[in-house]
Design an enzyme around this catalytic site. Structure first.
Site, PDB file in Angstrom:
ATOM      1  N   CYS A  84       0.794  -1.135   0.000  1.00 20.19           N
ATOM      2  CA  CYS A  84      -0.008   0.010   0.014  1.00 20.19           C
ATOM      3  C   CYS A  84       0.791   1.381  -0.140  1.00 20.19           C
ATOM      4  O   CYS A  84       0.890   2.041  -0.958  1.00 20.19           O
ATOM      5  CB  CYS A  84      -0.877  -0.099   1.058  1.00 20.19           C
ATOM      6  SG  CYS A  84      -2.090  -1.451   1.163  1.00 20.19           S
TER       7      CYS A  84
HETATM    8  N1  NAD Z   1      -2.841  -5.898   2.088  1.00 23.29           N
HETATM    9  C1  NAD Z   1      -3.276  -5.088   2.826  1.00 23.29           C
HETATM   10  O1  NAD Z   1      -2.867  -4.812   4.031  1.00 23.29           O
HETATM   11  C2  NAD Z   1      -4.291  -3.974   2.058  1.00 23.29           C
HETATM   12  C3  NAD Z   1      -4.896  -3.006   2.687  1.00 23.29           C
HETATM   13  C4  NAD Z   1      -5.868  -2.304   2.188  1.00 23.29           C
HETATM   14  C5  NAD Z   1      -5.865  -2.266   0.869  1.00 23.29           C
HETATM   15  N2  NAD Z   1      -5.341  -3.238   0.223  1.00 23.29           N
HETATM   16  C6  NAD Z   1      -5.594  -3.243  -1.512  1.00 23.29           C
HETATM   17  O2  NAD Z   1      -6.383  -4.219  -1.600  1.00 23.29           O
HETATM   18  C7  NAD Z   1      -6.018  -5.045  -2.730  1.00 23.29           C
HETATM   19  C8  NAD Z   1      -5.691  -6.455  -2.911  1.00 23.29           C
HETATM   20  O3  NAD Z   1      -4.589  -6.336  -1.994  1.00 23.29           O
HETATM   21  P1  NAD Z   1      -3.917  -7.871  -1.418  1.00 23.29           P
HETATM   22  O4  NAD Z   1      -2.941  -7.438  -0.400  1.00 23.29           O
HETATM   23  O5  NAD Z   1      -5.230  -8.614  -0.877  1.00 23.29           O
HETATM   24  O6  NAD Z   1      -3.390  -8.587  -2.631  1.00 23.29           O
HETATM   25  P2  NAD Z   1      -3.008 -10.046  -2.747  1.00 23.29           P
HETATM   26  O7  NAD Z   1      -2.081 -10.277  -3.790  1.00 23.29           O
HETATM   27  O8  NAD Z   1      -2.632 -10.670  -1.179  1.00 23.29           O
HETATM   28  O9  NAD Z   1      -4.447 -10.986  -3.417  1.00 23.29           O
HETATM   29  C9  NAD Z   1      -4.835 -10.590  -4.473  1.00 23.29           C
HETATM   30  C10 NAD Z   1      -5.624 -11.992  -5.147  1.00 23.29           C
HETATM   31  O10 NAD Z   1      -6.197 -11.663  -6.195  1.00 23.29           O
HETATM   32  C11 NAD Z   1      -5.998 -12.775  -7.078  1.00 23.29           C
HETATM   33  N3  NAD Z   1      -6.165 -12.339  -8.486  1.00 23.29           N
HETATM   34  C12 NAD Z   1      -5.302 -11.636  -9.143  1.00 23.29           C
HETATM   35  N4  NAD Z   1      -5.934 -11.588 -10.505  1.00 23.29           N
HETATM   36  C13 NAD Z   1      -7.071 -11.896 -10.579  1.00 23.29           C
HETATM   37  C14 NAD Z   1      -8.041 -12.180 -11.316  1.00 23.29           C
HETATM   38  N5  NAD Z   1      -7.956 -11.513 -12.593  1.00 23.29           N
HETATM   39  N6  NAD Z   1      -9.495 -12.749 -10.918  1.00 23.29           N
HETATM   40  C15 NAD Z   1      -9.271 -13.373  -9.754  1.00 23.29           C
HETATM   41  N7  NAD Z   1      -8.174 -13.293  -8.811  1.00 23.29           N
HETATM   42  C16 NAD Z   1      -7.098 -12.478  -9.282  1.00 23.29           C
HETATM   43  C17 NAD Z   1      -4.626 -13.042  -6.803  1.00 23.29           C
HETATM   44  O11 NAD Z   1      -4.224 -14.601  -7.109  1.00 23.29           O
HETATM   45  C18 NAD Z   1      -4.594 -13.050  -5.266  1.00 23.29           C
HETATM   46  O12 NAD Z   1      -4.909 -14.067  -4.544  1.00 23.29           O
HETATM   47  C19 NAD Z   1      -5.133  -3.972  -3.457  1.00 23.29           C
HETATM   48  O13 NAD Z   1      -5.453  -3.109  -4.418  1.00 23.29           O
HETATM   49  C20 NAD Z   1      -4.226  -3.412  -2.308  1.00 23.29           C
HETATM   50  O14 NAD Z   1      -3.608  -2.206  -2.726  1.00 23.29           O
HETATM   51  C21 NAD Z   1      -4.345  -4.099   0.690  1.00 23.29           C
END
Ligand code: NAD
Length: 457
Positions: free
Chosen positions: A295
């Site tokens: 992030c």
């Molecule tokens: N990790 C955090 O603490 C956090 C906090 C707030 C916001 N976010 C935001 O949330 C979003 C997700 O982050 P995250 O940390 O969960 O990411 P992550 O990489 O842990 O998880 C994302 C998931 O999406 C899947 N994916 C990718 N392309 C796909 C598709 N076309 N169809 C279906 N699944 C698909 C991946 O395989 C993965 O399992 C990002 O935009 C991030 O900036 C994350």
């Protein structure tokens, strides 16, 4: 799920009411796309509250693990997944099943390209996979962090153009029932922070119209204690960026002041502790070896990129990015200086890195400054080992290929220098100080311990 034609369809209001009834009776079927750090806990939260939930992901290994009730995120116990599965939670890669969802919540990654520009390909791919299976009355919510305008300018056109039918995104005007509702609701979780339960973090929701806002607020209101409706998707998108830019800029400020304090011989940690006694107008931020995670190092640049469209330079963001990005290189200089003071060169020195995740007590290596520090140390000829209870090995990531195995803590004494990069709670710092020849502490983890072996930076 109703299958409707334009002529016989009920109004958007009727679809909205039908959706709200389903939420209240816990019969609304929830689809969560992207079962990572954000999506999986969200899916489990909906399951806990009695909703039927299906998780979608393109990563088959995750689906296989969830199907056999195994966890790939250390803060999510396998028992939670087993319990959710016993309540009907399923994980799948079959997007045809989108057609039987009432709400579709998108939680896919939003990284930067190698030129530090927004990479929306995960969002666009996901929306394209979903669109053929959309039905009137469904709610689509984007949770991925992104620049203001993404929902209205990217998601909505993809939904309307890609559908090949009469399906439209609801936009307030009295229209037939061939509509889906679209909203943005940012995830605000703070990984590793157990002081606030996830359901206690107020949930921001902004819809493409009032119906979308209302049903999104209703849906999230069933799992979050408080929802905060805002007037548009753009406001919701910008709110999330403001929160993360605020952190990024303040961390940069304190990192810069730390560099100055080191030069002036003043303990920045003592300064922050003293300033924190002020009952108003000051919030403490702490210096470190650099920014990490999916992030804070990334999200601000989504806004800088978008701002260019408006001939606007986001100088705070650029400056904060510059300072934070330089921190890992400063750390390598401090390590070299600490070794030099003991008549040792960095080239050929054995350096042990303690903690590689981007912050304490979590199993997330994304954008961790440890990676840059290890690579830079290696380029300078140091022999680097590492220890981290959350990572038995570091293999290949998007931007690195380290192939290192975790070294036991008992080997600390064999290293010329131990560098504390992440202050995991499980470490016994007194023991580390006792065993090490030299410690470079970038997190003030050795506070309260006194030894000539410790160099704090
Ligand atoms: N990790 C955090 O603490 C956090 C906090 C707030 C916001 N976010 C935001 O949330 C979003 C997700 O982050 P995250 O940390 O969960 O990411 P992550 O990489 O842990 O998880 C994302 C998931 O999406 C899947 N994916 C990718 N392309 C796909 C598709 N076309 N169809 C279906 N699944 C698909 C991946 O395989 C993965 O399992 C990002 O935009 C991030 O900036 C994350």
């Amino acid at each position: 799920m109703p299958t409707l034609t334009t002529t016989q369809s009920p109004s958007a209001i009727a679809l909205k009411e039908e959706f709200v009834d389903k939420v209240n009776s816990r019969t609304a079927h929830i689809g969560v796309i992207g079962l990572g750090y954000v999506g999986l806990p969200l899916a489990l939260l909906f399951t806990e509250q009695g909703f039927p939930v299906t998780g979608f992901d393109v990563d088959r290994s995750k689906i296989d693990m969830l199907t056999s009730s195994r966890s790939y995120i250390c803060r999510i116990p396998e028992a939670d997944i087993a319990l959710a599965t016993s309540h009907g939670f399923q994980a799948t890669a079959d997007f045809e099943r989108i057609s039987s969802m009432d709400a579709v919540i998108i939680c896919v990654p939003t990284p930067l390209t190698e030129y530090r520009e927004p990479d929306l390909s995960f969002i666009t791919q996901t929306v394209r996979s979903v669109v053929p299976y959309l039905k009137p009355g469904q709610l689509i919510v984007l949770e991925s962090t992104t620049y203001p305008g993404t929902t209205a300018e990217i998601v909505v056109p993809l939904v309307e153009e890609g559908n090949g039918s009469e399906l439209r995104v609801s936009r307030n005007e009295e229209q037939g029932g061939n509509v889906v509702f679209v909203a943005f609701s940012p995830e605000r979780e703070d990984p590793g922070n157990n002081t606030v339960a996830r359901s206690d973090i107020p949930k921001i929701v902004g819809g493409m119209d009032r119906y979308a806002s209302e049903i999104a607020a209703e849906l999230y209101g069933s799992i979050f204690r408080r929802t905060i409706p805002v007037s548009s998707t753009g406001v919701a998108e910008m709110t999330k960026l403001l929160e993360n830019i605020y952190r990024c800029v303040n961390i940069a400020l304190v990192n810069e002041l730390k560099l100055l304090c080191l030069r002036m011989g003043i303990d920045i940690w003592e300064v922050i502790a003293a300033a924190s006694t002020k009952p108003f107008g000051f919030q403490p931020f702490y210096p470190g070896p650099g920014l990490g995670g999916h992030c804070i190092p990334i999200d601000p640049f989504y806004l800088s990129w978008k701002a260019k469209e408006f001939d606007f330079a986001t100088r705070f963001i650029e400056l904060a990015g510059e300072i934070n990005m330089a921190m890992p290189y400063h750390m390598v200089e401090f390590i070299a200086e600490a070794l030099n003071a003991r008549s040792k060169a960095l080239k050929g020195a054995r350096v042990m890195v303690l903690g590689v995740s981007y912050k304490k007590d979590i199993d997330d290596l994304r954008e961790s400054p440890a990676i840059t520090i290890i690579e830079t140390l290696q380029k300078s000829g140091a022999v680097v080992g590492y220890n981290d209870p959350y990572f038995p090995r570091i293999g290949k990531g998007r931007k690195y290929d380290l192939q290192l195995e975790c070294v036991p803590l008992q080997d600390i004494g064999q290293y010329d220098c131990v560098v504390i990069l992440t202050d995991h709670s499980s470490y016994d710092y007194a023991q580390i100080v006792q065993d090490a020849q030299l410690i470079v502490d970038t997190r003030n983890a050795t506070r309260g311990l006194s030894s000539t072996k410790i160099v704090r930076c």
